[in-house]
Scaffold this active site. Sequence first.
Site, PDB file in Angstrom:
ATOM      1  N   HIS A 126       0.798  -1.236  -0.031  1.00  0.00           N
ATOM      2  CA  HIS A 126       0.112  -0.152  -0.027  1.00  0.00           C
ATOM      3  C   HIS A 126       0.833   1.284  -0.042  1.00  0.00           C
ATOM      4  CE1 HIS A 126      -4.189  -1.094   0.423  1.00  0.00           C
ATOM      5  NE2 HIS A 126      -3.625  -2.391   0.651  1.00  0.00           N
ATOM      6  N   TYR A 151      -9.516   5.607   6.789  1.00  0.00           N
ATOM      7  CA  TYR A 151      -9.854   5.920   8.291  1.00  0.00           C
ATOM      8  C   TYR A 151     -10.705   7.168   8.423  1.00  0.00           C
ATOM      9  CZ  TYR A 151      -5.591   3.575   9.714  1.00  0.00           C
ATOM     10  OH  TYR A 151      -4.721   2.415   9.961  1.00  0.00           O
ATOM     11  N   PRO A 167      -4.863   0.079  18.558  1.00  0.00           N
ATOM     12  CA  PRO A 167      -4.683  -0.305  17.120  1.00  0.00           C
ATOM     13  C   PRO A 167      -4.914   0.702  15.878  1.00  0.00           C
ATOM     14  CG  PRO A 167      -6.863  -1.284  17.890  1.00  0.00           C
ATOM     15  CD  PRO A 167      -6.160  -0.677  19.012  1.00  0.00           C
ATOM     16  N   LYS A 221       0.386  -0.307  15.013  1.00  0.00           N
ATOM     17  CA  LYS A 221       1.844  -0.285  15.440  1.00  0.00           C
ATOM     18  C   LYS A 221       2.265  -1.762  16.437  1.00  0.00           C
ATOM     19  CE  LYS A 221       3.641   3.394  13.918  1.00  0.00           C
ATOM     20  NZ  LYS A 221       3.518   2.927  12.607  1.00  0.00           N
ATOM     21  N   TYR A 238       3.194   6.534  10.276  1.00  0.00           N
ATOM     22  CA  TYR A 238       2.648   5.402   9.904  1.00  0.00           C
ATOM     23  C   TYR A 238       3.343   4.398   9.104  1.00  0.00           C
ATOM     24  CZ  TYR A 238      -1.415   2.720   8.413  1.00  0.00           C
ATOM     25  OH  TYR A 238      -2.707   1.897   8.415  1.00  0.00           O
TER      26      TYR A 238
HETATM   27  P1  RFL Z   1       0.996 -12.007  21.267  1.00  0.00           P
HETATM   28  O1  RFL Z   1       0.700 -12.199  19.800  1.00  0.00           O
HETATM   29  O2  RFL Z   1       0.005 -11.663  22.278  1.00  0.00           O
HETATM   30  O3  RFL Z   1       1.559 -13.498  21.482  1.00  0.00           O
HETATM   31  C1  RFL Z   1       1.723 -13.902  22.978  1.00  0.00           C
HETATM   32  C2  RFL Z   1       1.692 -15.360  22.975  1.00  0.00           C
HETATM   33  O4  RFL Z   1       2.195 -15.750  24.244  1.00  0.00           O
HETATM   34  C3  RFL Z   1       1.514 -16.812  24.776  1.00  0.00           C
HETATM   35  N1  RFL Z   1       1.378 -16.860  26.257  1.00  0.00           N
HETATM   36  C4  RFL Z   1       2.051 -18.055  26.917  1.00  0.00           C
HETATM   37  N2  RFL Z   1       2.616 -19.043  26.505  1.00  0.00           N
HETATM   38  C5  RFL Z   1       3.165 -20.037  27.414  1.00  0.00           C
HETATM   39  N3  RFL Z   1       2.938 -19.654  28.584  1.00  0.00           N
HETATM   40  C6  RFL Z   1       2.140 -18.655  29.058  1.00  0.00           C
HETATM   41  N4  RFL Z   1       2.061 -18.421  30.497  1.00  0.00           N
HETATM   42  C7  RFL Z   1       1.799 -17.557  28.183  1.00  0.00           C
HETATM   43  N5  RFL Z   1       1.062 -16.669  28.309  1.00  0.00           N
HETATM   44  C8  RFL Z   1       0.938 -16.117  26.868  1.00  0.00           C
HETATM   45  C9  RFL Z   1       0.173 -16.426  24.039  1.00  0.00           C
HETATM   46  O5  RFL Z   1      -0.563 -17.934  23.884  1.00  0.00           O
HETATM   47  C10 RFL Z   1       0.482 -15.928  22.806  1.00  0.00           C
HETATM   48  O6  RFL Z   1       0.484 -16.774  21.575  1.00  0.00           O
HETATM   49  O7  RFL Z   1       2.088 -10.931  21.631  1.00  0.00           O
HETATM   50  P2  RFL Z   1       3.211 -10.562  20.485  1.00  0.00           P
HETATM   51  O8  RFL Z   1       4.005 -11.783  20.008  1.00  0.00           O
HETATM   52  O9  RFL Z   1       3.870  -9.247  21.458  1.00  0.00           O
HETATM   53  O10 RFL Z   1       2.603  -9.798  19.212  1.00  0.00           O
HETATM   54  C11 RFL Z   1       1.973  -8.508  19.301  1.00  0.00           C
HETATM   55  C12 RFL Z   1       0.707  -8.598  18.411  1.00  0.00           C
HETATM   56  O11 RFL Z   1       0.052  -9.730  18.575  1.00  0.00           O
HETATM   57  C13 RFL Z   1      -0.009  -7.274  18.851  1.00  0.00           C
HETATM   58  O12 RFL Z   1       0.740  -6.071  19.133  1.00  0.00           O
HETATM   59  C14 RFL Z   1      -0.846  -6.996  17.521  1.00  0.00           C
HETATM   60  O13 RFL Z   1      -1.745  -7.767  17.145  1.00  0.00           O
HETATM   61  C15 RFL Z   1      -1.593  -5.686  17.555  1.00  0.00           C
HETATM   62  N6  RFL Z   1      -2.414  -5.023  16.576  1.00  0.00           N
HETATM   63  C16 RFL Z   1      -1.935  -4.498  15.348  1.00  0.00           C
HETATM   64  N7  RFL Z   1      -0.747  -4.179  15.330  1.00  0.00           N
HETATM   65  C17 RFL Z   1       0.096  -3.756  14.149  1.00  0.00           C
HETATM   66  O14 RFL Z   1       1.117  -3.733  14.003  1.00  0.00           O
HETATM   67  N8  RFL Z   1      -0.764  -3.604  13.164  1.00  0.00           N
HETATM   68  C18 RFL Z   1      -2.192  -3.701  13.042  1.00  0.00           C
HETATM   69  O15 RFL Z   1      -2.727  -3.489  11.819  1.00  0.00           O
HETATM   70  C19 RFL Z   1      -2.717  -4.073  14.168  1.00  0.00           C
HETATM   71  N9  RFL Z   1      -3.988  -4.039  14.244  1.00  0.00           N
HETATM   72  C20 RFL Z   1      -3.858  -5.510  16.547  1.00  0.00           C
HETATM   73  C21 RFL Z   1      -4.708  -4.973  15.393  1.00  0.00           C
HETATM   74  C22 RFL Z   1      -4.439  -5.956  17.616  1.00  0.00           C
HETATM   75  C23 RFL Z   1      -5.569  -5.990  17.507  1.00  0.00           C
HETATM   76  N10 RFL Z   1      -6.233  -6.621  18.772  1.00  0.00           N
HETATM   77  C24 RFL Z   1      -7.218  -7.752  18.696  1.00  0.00           C
HETATM   78  C25 RFL Z   1      -5.749  -6.683  20.136  1.00  0.00           C
HETATM   79  C26 RFL Z   1      -5.965  -5.188  15.435  1.00  0.00           C
HETATM   80  C27 RFL Z   1      -6.798  -5.880  16.518  1.00  0.00           C
HETATM   81  C28 RFL Z   1      -7.997  -5.725  16.391  1.00  0.00           C
HETATM   82  C1  PHB Z   2      -6.227  -4.362  10.110  1.00  0.00           C
HETATM   83  O1  PHB Z   2      -6.142  -4.532   8.760  1.00  0.00           O
HETATM   84  O2  PHB Z   2      -6.466  -5.257  10.893  1.00  0.00           O
HETATM   85  C2  PHB Z   2      -5.745  -3.062  10.603  1.00  0.00           C
HETATM   86  C3  PHB Z   2      -5.449  -2.228   9.871  1.00  0.00           C
HETATM   87  C4  PHB Z   2      -5.023  -0.822  10.547  1.00  0.00           C
HETATM   88  C5  PHB Z   2      -5.019  -0.695  11.701  1.00  0.00           C
HETATM   89  C6  PHB Z   2      -5.619  -1.583  12.218  1.00  0.00           C
HETATM   90  C7  PHB Z   2      -5.908  -2.858  11.926  1.00  0.00           C
HETATM   91  O3  PHB Z   2      -4.708   0.724  11.971  1.00  0.00           O
END
Ligand code: RFL
Ligand code: PHB
Length: 392
Positions: A72, A203, A295, A299, A387
């Site tokens: 993108h 957005y 989110p 980041k 971004y």
């Molecule tokens: P995770 O992905 O939470 O993974 C942690 C892992 O640790 C395990 N765990 C354990 N394992 C063993 N023993 C224990 N006691 C444990 N406790 C926990 C868990 O089961 C899990 O598998 O953390 P990590 O690796 O630091 O990754 C971070 C990302 O997942 C998170 O920051 C992003 O998903 C945030 N996020 C977004 N980030 C972006 O960079 N771009 C995006 O577009 C974006 N969109 C989003 C998002 C997060 C969202 N939600 C649902 C919070 C959109 C959404 C809706």
């Molecule tokens: C997504 O595609 O899940 C997404 C994209 C941009 C954001 C957050 C989530 O800022």
Amino acid sequence: MKTTVGIIGAGPAGLLLARLLLKAGIESVVIETKDREYVEHRQRAGILEQGSVDTLRECGAGERMDKEGIPHDGIELLFDEVRYPIHFPSLTGGRRVMIYAQTEVCKDLIALQLKEGGPLFFETAVKEVRDAKSSKPKIVFRRKDATEDEVLECDYVVGCDGYWGVARQAIPKELVREYEKNYPFAWLGIMADVPPSNEELIYARHDRGFTLLSMRSPTVSRNYIQVPAGTDIKEWSDDAIWDEIEARTKTNDGWKVQRGPIFQKSVTPMRSYVHEPMQYGNLFLAGDAAHIVPPTGAKGLNLAVGDVVTFARAIKHKVDTGSDDLLQGYSDQCLRRVWQAERFSYDMTNLLHTSPDETPFEHKLQTAKLWRMTSQPSAETDLAMGYTGFPL
Ligand code: RFL
Ligand code: PHB
């Protein structure tokens, strides 16, 4: 059992770290509490910054991303029924982002780890980290159906276990400072079998609340609407969600969002959180275990990448030179980038969401900021630089 680096958690942070260490010739073991199916299908992030894309390519995990990811060149801001494009490459000297879901990043890294890497245990819960301050920190864990705990002795432990993990509990409370903000709203996210309505992500700021139109593939849309904190997903029928998205993304040029069958929906709370320091003795924290961003700025996953790249470089430096300067500086190094992402995500959130206690004056200021962001090159550049990502 012994290893050099014990990694808790097989989310993007833990999996990528294991891959980077493998490439650097450093042994590791990954321990994950959930099963493989769960980790591979947990719907979350979608946007990879340029630096994250480059990192995945450099460690040999970018093949499918380069085939199936959708590059993108910008986003659109929509307010007062008008869409304003923000073009990243012209504002940032060529930087862009990539839509490639976190689920896919995890699938690719798990497949590579199982084929080429060290042990990766699923369905194995870590209970605690012991002796974090010593030269042999230990991970205490229990496998599924086992009746006894086992111990993994490490040179270093990295807690990549997310916000609900156990690793950071091993840092004495008196050394810790936590910074937190909870927002009065949440995101209701849907996945729908319908091609994205627009080429770029939209957005949208609207008096009814924020909306984001994103995508997962040429045939699948990923959209979000702002809802009050504590909303129960059962309160929203599929038709009500589409009606709300349509109302909030109305434009004066006839463009309209396309509807389709919704196959997944959930509500995510919005939070900002930083845990300082990100290290104690030979225990290090990475990703959501140490910080959360709302989110809006896309980041979270990218910060996790930044942390593990920083750790992998530091330990490689130690192996190559014997100096632990970089390891000692890990927390400070990461936190500079973390706080920039916290600031960016907070600003983006406040720029685009409606707040229940917002005054008319604050509402006007929000509009003024949006005008500035869509008409002043310096403000547009600031958005585009933030971004597409802060340097690793
Ligand atoms: P995770 O992905 O939470 O993974 C942690 C892992 O640790 C395990 N765990 C354990 N394992 C063993 N023993 C224990 N006691 C444990 N406790 C926990 C868990 O089961 C899990 O598998 O953390 P990590 O690796 O630091 O990754 C971070 C990302 O997942 C998170 O920051 C992003 O998903 C945030 N996020 C977004 N980030 C972006 O960079 N771009 C995006 O577009 C974006 N969109 C989003 C998002 C997060 C969202 N939600 C649902 C919070 C959109 C959404 C809706
Ligand atoms: C997504 O595609 O899940 C997404 C994209 C941009 C954001 C957050 C989530 O800022």
